[in-house]
Scaffold this motif. Sequence first.
Motif, PDB file in Angstrom:
ATOM      1  N   THR A  71      -2.307  -0.240   0.064  1.00 29.18           N
ATOM      2  CA  THR A  71      -2.563   0.658  -1.054  1.00 29.18           C
ATOM      3  C   THR A  71      -4.049   0.981  -1.130  1.00 29.18           C
ATOM      4  O   THR A  71      -4.894   0.112  -0.945  1.00 29.18           O
ATOM      5  CB  THR A  71      -2.075   0.058  -2.377  1.00 29.18           C
ATOM      6  OG1 THR A  71      -2.725  -1.190  -2.617  1.00 29.18           O
ATOM      7  CG2 THR A  71      -0.570  -0.158  -2.343  1.00 29.18           C
ATOM      8  N   ILE A  86      -0.896   3.920   1.615  1.00 29.69           N
ATOM      9  CA  ILE A  86      -0.296   4.646   0.498  1.00 29.69           C
ATOM     10  C   ILE A  86      -1.435   5.105  -0.395  1.00 29.69           C
ATOM     11  O   ILE A  86      -2.161   4.287  -0.973  1.00 29.69           O
ATOM     12  CB  ILE A  86       0.687   3.765  -0.294  1.00 29.69           C
ATOM     13  CG1 ILE A  86       1.818   3.274   0.631  1.00 29.69           C
ATOM     14  CG2 ILE A  86       1.265   4.544  -1.470  1.00 29.69           C
ATOM     15  CD1 ILE A  86       2.815   2.375  -0.050  1.00 29.69           C
ATOM     16  N   GLY A  87      -1.637   6.426  -0.469  1.00 33.48           N
ATOM     17  CA  GLY A  87      -2.767   6.936  -1.236  1.00 33.48           C
ATOM     18  C   GLY A  87      -2.819   8.440  -1.212  1.00 33.48           C
ATOM     19  O   GLY A  87      -1.784   9.110  -1.307  1.00 33.48           O
ATOM     20  N   ASP A  88      -4.021   8.971  -1.067  1.00 35.81           N
ATOM     21  CA  ASP A  88      -4.245  10.413  -0.995  1.00 35.81           C
ATOM     22  C   ASP A  88      -4.913  10.744   0.330  1.00 35.81           C
ATOM     23  O   ASP A  88      -5.996  10.211   0.634  1.00 35.81           O
ATOM     24  CB  ASP A  88      -5.135  10.862  -2.157  1.00 35.81           C
ATOM     25  CG  ASP A  88      -4.339  11.117  -3.428  1.00 35.81           C
ATOM     26  OD1 ASP A  88      -4.185  12.300  -3.780  1.00 35.81           O
ATOM     27  OD2 ASP A  88      -3.866  10.149  -4.058  1.00 35.81           O
ATOM     28  N   ASP A 139       1.219  10.253   1.492  1.00 39.09           N
ATOM     29  CA  ASP A 139       0.304  11.014   0.628  1.00 39.09           C
ATOM     30  C   ASP A 139       0.961  11.307  -0.716  1.00 39.09           C
ATOM     31  O   ASP A 139       1.897  12.109  -0.795  1.00 39.09           O
ATOM     32  CB  ASP A 139      -0.076  12.315   1.342  1.00 39.09           C
ATOM     33  CG  ASP A 139      -1.041  13.169   0.522  1.00 39.09           C
ATOM     34  OD1 ASP A 139      -1.702  12.604  -0.371  1.00 39.09           O
ATOM     35  OD2 ASP A 139      -1.121  14.377   0.793  1.00 39.09           O
ATOM     36  N   LEU A 140       0.458  10.681  -1.776  1.00 41.00           N
ATOM     37  CA  LEU A 140       0.980  10.945  -3.110  1.00 41.00           C
ATOM     38  C   LEU A 140       0.323  12.164  -3.751  1.00 41.00           C
ATOM     39  O   LEU A 140       0.753  12.607  -4.820  1.00 41.00           O
ATOM     40  CB  LEU A 140       0.810   9.713  -4.004  1.00 41.00           C
ATOM     41  CG  LEU A 140       1.527   8.443  -3.551  1.00 41.00           C
ATOM     42  CD1 LEU A 140       1.579   7.426  -4.680  1.00 41.00           C
ATOM     43  CD2 LEU A 140       2.930   8.720  -3.033  1.00 41.00           C
ATOM     44  N   GLU A 158      -0.227   4.062  -9.310  1.00 42.93           N
ATOM     45  CA  GLU A 158       0.922   4.711  -8.687  1.00 42.93           C
ATOM     46  C   GLU A 158       1.044   4.376  -7.206  1.00 42.93           C
ATOM     47  O   GLU A 158       2.156   4.340  -6.660  1.00 42.93           O
ATOM     48  CB  GLU A 158       0.843   6.220  -8.915  1.00 42.93           C
ATOM     49  CG  GLU A 158       1.073   6.578 -10.378  1.00 42.93           C
ATOM     50  CD  GLU A 158       0.874   8.055 -10.691  1.00 42.93           C
ATOM     51  OE1 GLU A 158       0.393   8.798  -9.798  1.00 42.93           O
ATOM     52  OE2 GLU A 158       1.207   8.462 -11.820  1.00 42.93           O
ATOM     53  N   TYR A 159      -0.072   4.109  -6.536  1.00 47.25           N
ATOM     54  CA  TYR A 159       0.005   3.647  -5.145  1.00 47.25           C
ATOM     55  C   TYR A 159       0.736   2.304  -5.082  1.00 47.25           C
ATOM     56  O   TYR A 159       1.582   2.079  -4.210  1.00 47.25           O
ATOM     57  CB  TYR A 159      -1.381   3.492  -4.528  1.00 47.25           C
ATOM     58  CG  TYR A 159      -2.281   4.702  -4.615  1.00 47.25           C
ATOM     59  CD1 TYR A 159      -1.769   5.997  -4.613  1.00 47.25           C
ATOM     60  CD2 TYR A 159      -3.663   4.539  -4.713  1.00 47.25           C
ATOM     61  CE1 TYR A 159      -2.610   7.101  -4.694  1.00 47.25           C
ATOM     62  CE2 TYR A 159      -4.509   5.636  -4.794  1.00 47.25           C
ATOM     63  CZ  TYR A 159      -3.981   6.913  -4.790  1.00 47.25           C
ATOM     64  OH  TYR A 159      -4.818   7.989  -4.882  1.00 47.25           O
ATOM     65  N   THR A 219      -3.435  -4.825  -0.650  1.00 52.68           N
ATOM     66  CA  THR A 219      -4.008  -3.907  -1.630  1.00 52.68           C
ATOM     67  C   THR A 219      -5.526  -3.866  -1.567  1.00 52.68           C
ATOM     68  O   THR A 219      -6.194  -4.892  -1.499  1.00 52.68           O
ATOM     69  CB  THR A 219      -3.579  -4.292  -3.065  1.00 52.68           C
ATOM     70  OG1 THR A 219      -4.017  -5.624  -3.358  1.00 52.68           O
ATOM     71  CG2 THR A 219      -2.074  -4.236  -3.221  1.00 52.68           C
TER      72      THR A 219
END
Length: 340
Positions: free
Chosen positions: A8, A38-40, A77-78, A100-101, A119
Motif C-alpha cells: 500500500t 495499491i495506490g495512485d 490504480d485507485l 482506501e489503499y 504497508t
Amino acid sequence: MKPLIAITMGDATGIGPEIIVKSLQDKEIYNMCRPVVIGDIGIMRRAVGIIKAELPCYAVTEPCTAGQEYGRIDVIDLNNLPADLPFAVVDPRAGKAAYEYVEMAVKLAMEDKIDAIATAPLNKDAMNQGGCHFPGHTEILAHLSNTKDYAMMLTGGALRVIHVSTHVSIRRACELVKKERVLRVIQLADQAMKLIGILNPRIAVAGLNPHSGEGGMFGNEDIEEIIPAIEAAKKMGLDVTGPVPPDTVFFRAAHRGHFDIVVVMYHDQGHIPLKVLGFEQGVNITVGLPFIRTSVDHGTAFGKAGKGTADHLSMMESIRMAALMAHARAEGKGEGICRR
C-alpha cells in the motif's frame, strides 16, 4: 510459486511512494515475491522521476497479473489523487486515499487474491481529517477484518517485541495489563515466531513496574496479572520466562541471546529499545489477523518527502518479511501462496 505481496502506497505527501520505488529497484525482491502497489499511478510515476529510476509504472486491474517481471512497477490504480499533490503537508485527501489503499488490500487478502500486505507509512492526522477515524494501521486492519485478538510486533536488528497495548495513554495502558490479555499476547508471540521459522521460541515477558514491582513494593500488577498469565502459558507447554525487569530484559534478549521475543506491556516500552537497536531496518507486523501484514516502523518523514533522500531499508525489509512469512504459512499449512 512466489507469493503475491500487495504494497500500500501510504500517504502520498510523505516518503511512501519514494521508498517503494527504491525498494523495487532491488532485483532480489522480485526473486522472493511478486510485488504489486495499491495506490495512485500518477503519484508513483512522480516518485520514479524523483528517484530517477528506470522503472515504468503500469496499471493492472487484477493482482494475479502483477509482479511477474523485474524492471517495472505494477500498480492497482485507485485514481484518488492529483499527480501534483503538494509534499510535506497534512492533506485530508491524502489521508483518505491512504485509508482506501489499505481497505482495498484487506479486501484482496480476504478474497485470497494476495498472500500478504506490506504497508508504507500513513499520516494519522491527515487520515482523521479525511474522515477515517483510527489511531493507526493496526486498528484499521483489525476493524476491516473483524479481528478482536491482535497485537503489534516489531522486529529490528537482534530484537523482537510484541505489545500488550499500543496506541493508548500510559494510564490506560496500565489498566489493560490483565491476565487474559497478557496470556493471549504470549500465545500470539509463540505463533508469530513459528511463522518466521523459530519452531521452539523462547519468550520473555517484561514486567510493568520498576524491578517487576519488587514483590509488590512498586505496584501489584506484576504479581496479580502478569505472573498468573505466565504460569498459564507454561501449562500450555510454552517456553516463557518472567516477569523480567524491564531495565534488563532487552539487553538479555538482544545482546545475550537469551530470548527470541519479548512481550512488552505498552507502546514505548517496546518501541524505544527497538528503535535504538534497529530503527533503520525495523519492521512492524500485526499478529493475529487472518492474513499477513508487515509495515515500515517509521512515519511519513515530511522533512525528506519529494527529495529522493529517504532511507528505504525498512520498506524493503517489510516486503522481504512479508514474503518470508507467506512462504512459511504455505509450507506449514499447505496453503497461502496465491495461485490465481
